[in-house]
Design a protein around this motif. Structure first.
Motif, mmCIF file in Angstrom:
data_model
loop_
_atom_site.group_PDB
_atom_site.id
_atom_site.type_symbol
_atom_site.label_atom_id
_atom_site.label_comp_id
_atom_site.label_asym_id
_atom_site.label_seq_id
_atom_site.Cartn_x
_atom_site.Cartn_y
_atom_site.Cartn_z
ATOM 1 N N ARG A 1 3.551 5.630 10.231
ATOM 2 C CA ARG A 1 2.981 5.356 8.918
ATOM 3 C C ARG A 1 2.906 6.600 8.048
ATOM 4 O O ARG A 1 2.746 7.712 8.540
ATOM 5 C CB ARG A 1 1.549 4.787 9.074
ATOM 6 C CG ARG A 1 1.449 3.479 9.855
ATOM 7 C CD ARG A 1 2.207 2.352 9.177
ATOM 8 N NE ARG A 1 1.953 2.292 7.736
ATOM 9 C CZ ARG A 1 0.825 1.799 7.182
ATOM 10 N NH1 ARG A 1 -0.136 1.314 7.946
ATOM 11 N NH2 ARG A 1 0.667 1.784 5.873
ATOM 12 N N VAL A 2 3.035 6.380 6.736
ATOM 13 C CA VAL A 2 2.884 7.475 5.775
ATOM 14 C C VAL A 2 1.389 7.620 5.471
ATOM 15 O O VAL A 2 0.864 7.037 4.535
ATOM 16 C CB VAL A 2 3.712 7.226 4.496
ATOM 17 C CG1 VAL A 2 3.450 8.331 3.482
ATOM 18 C CG2 VAL A 2 5.202 7.178 4.841
ATOM 19 N N THR A 3 0.718 8.358 6.317
ATOM 20 C CA THR A 3 -0.713 8.639 6.162
ATOM 21 C C THR A 3 -0.898 9.882 5.296
ATOM 22 O O THR A 3 0.082 10.546 4.938
ATOM 23 C CB THR A 3 -1.328 8.918 7.542
ATOM 24 O OG1 THR A 3 -0.603 10.027 8.114
ATOM 25 C CG2 THR A 3 -1.192 7.716 8.471
ATOM 26 N N ASP A 4 -2.133 10.214 4.991
ATOM 27 C CA ASP A 4 -2.396 11.444 4.231
ATOM 28 C C ASP A 4 -1.846 12.658 4.968
ATOM 29 O O ASP A 4 -1.300 13.567 4.347
ATOM 30 C CB ASP A 4 -3.901 11.622 4.018
ATOM 31 C CG ASP A 4 -4.445 10.649 2.966
ATOM 32 O OD1 ASP A 4 -3.625 10.011 2.261
ATOM 33 O OD2 ASP A 4 -5.671 10.525 2.862
ATOM 34 N N VAL B 1 11.635 7.415 6.687
ATOM 35 C CA VAL B 1 10.443 6.790 7.255
ATOM 36 C C VAL B 1 10.941 5.703 8.202
ATOM 37 O O VAL B 1 11.683 4.800 7.791
ATOM 38 C CB VAL B 1 9.548 6.188 6.150
ATOM 39 C CG1 VAL B 1 8.288 5.581 6.764
ATOM 40 C CG2 VAL B 1 9.190 7.253 5.111
ATOM 41 N N VAL B 2 10.576 5.819 9.492
ATOM 42 C CA VAL B 2 11.240 5.005 10.514
ATOM 43 C C VAL B 2 10.253 4.313 11.463
ATOM 44 O O VAL B 2 9.969 4.827 12.557
ATOM 45 C CB VAL B 2 12.236 5.863 11.328
ATOM 46 C CG1 VAL B 2 13.077 4.966 12.251
ATOM 47 C CG2 VAL B 2 13.135 6.704 10.432
ATOM 48 N N MET C 1 5.982 -0.047 0.942
ATOM 49 C CA MET C 1 4.831 0.634 0.332
ATOM 50 C C MET C 1 4.758 2.085 0.776
ATOM 51 O O MET C 1 4.452 2.974 -0.024
ATOM 52 C CB MET C 1 3.533 -0.092 0.699
ATOM 53 C CG MET C 1 3.378 -1.409 -0.046
ATOM 54 S SD MET C 1 1.807 -2.280 0.217
ATOM 55 C CE MET C 1 1.132 -1.578 1.689
ATOM 56 N N ASP C 2 5.054 2.334 2.037
ATOM 57 C CA ASP C 2 5.002 3.709 2.543
ATOM 58 C C ASP C 2 6.074 4.576 1.877
ATOM 59 O O ASP C 2 5.825 5.731 1.538
ATOM 60 C CB ASP C 2 5.167 3.718 4.068
ATOM 61 C CG ASP C 2 3.848 3.467 4.798
ATOM 62 O OD1 ASP C 2 2.796 3.377 4.123
ATOM 63 O OD2 ASP C 2 3.872 3.372 6.038
ATOM 64 N N LYS D 1 15.413 12.798 -1.553
ATOM 65 C CA LYS D 1 15.785 11.406 -1.277
ATOM 66 C C LYS D 1 14.869 10.854 -0.193
ATOM 67 O O LYS D 1 14.670 11.507 0.845
ATOM 68 C CB LYS D 1 17.228 11.319 -0.776
ATOM 69 C CG LYS D 1 18.239 12.049 -1.645
ATOM 70 C CD LYS D 1 18.488 11.312 -2.930
ATOM 71 C CE LYS D 1 19.587 11.986 -3.738
ATOM 72 N NZ LYS D 1 19.320 11.867 -5.202
ATOM 73 N N VAL D 2 14.341 9.654 -0.423
ATOM 74 C CA VAL D 2 13.425 9.040 0.536
ATOM 75 C C VAL D 2 13.941 7.659 0.915
ATOM 76 O O VAL D 2 14.192 6.829 0.036
ATOM 77 C CB VAL D 2 12.003 8.900 -0.054
ATOM 78 C CG1 VAL D 2 11.021 8.406 1.016
ATOM 79 C CG2 VAL D 2 11.524 10.225 -0.651
ATOM 80 N N GLY D 3 14.141 7.412 2.187
ATOM 81 C CA GLY D 3 14.629 6.113 2.649
ATOM 82 C C GLY D 3 13.714 5.522 3.704
ATOM 83 O O GLY D 3 13.083 6.244 4.469
#
Ligand SMILES: [Zn+2]
Length: 170
Positions: A69-72, A92-93, A137-138, A153-155
């Motif tokens: 997860r994309v946490t703080d 993000v995987v 969302m993440d 770049k964000v995937g």
């Protein structure tokens, strides 16, 4: 005075470490991501974050937690990576058959309670209801972060633990 830790509990791993260090090849590295890659992924032991992308030690910054997860804390790592450590691409995987994406918080708390022999229902476990929606969302969280440069770049990808393949979702 601090007690000296006993090696007994870790002796097999320390033996392996001595072997690892005998022909240590990474001593001259600095801490930047040589391949310009950062990976946020799950703690799951079935995932080899470098291997699945054809990367080697030194190539990537890796941040892991339950669920990927994309946490703080993940955002903190990505901001540092983008500004100080050569990160230009972020993956993000999350993955298939992830425990936190296939159980309710009550179910996980019940399992931990049973294992601990004490009530764990007060502890917060971040479960994921809809893995794809959560991934979107993440990814958006990283893209819209004011301290993540626009050029990064964000995937978002889902790793299949049965085939080894990544599906590019977003
Ligand atoms: Zn997982």
């Amino acid at each position: 005075m601090a007690e000296r830790p006993l090696d007994d509990d870790f002796s097999d791993l320390l033996t392996a470490n001595a072997e690892f260090a005998r022909d240590f090849r990474y001593g001259g590295f600095d801490g930047v991501a040589k391949a310009g890659v950062a990976i946020v992924t799950c703690m799951d032991s079935r995932i080899d974050p470098l291997g699945m992308l054809g990367l080697s030690p030194g190539d990537a910054k890796i941040f892991r937690n339950p669920g990927g997860r994309v946490t703080d804390a993940a955002l903190e790592a990505l901001v540092l990576g983008a500004h100080l450590l050569n990160v230009q691409r972020v993956l993000v995987v999350p993955h298939t058959r992830c425990a936190v994406a296939s159980s309710s918080e009550e179910e996980i708390a019940a399992k931990v309670s049973a294992s601990a022999g004490t009530d764990a229902s007060w502890h917060h476990f971040h479960v994921v209801d809809d893995q794809r929606r959560t991934l979107e969302m993440d990814v958006r969280k990283v893209r819209s972060h004011p301290l993540v440069p626009a050029g990064v770049k964000v995937g978002g990808f889902i790793y299949d633990v049965d085939t080894g393949l990544l599906e590019h979702v977003v």
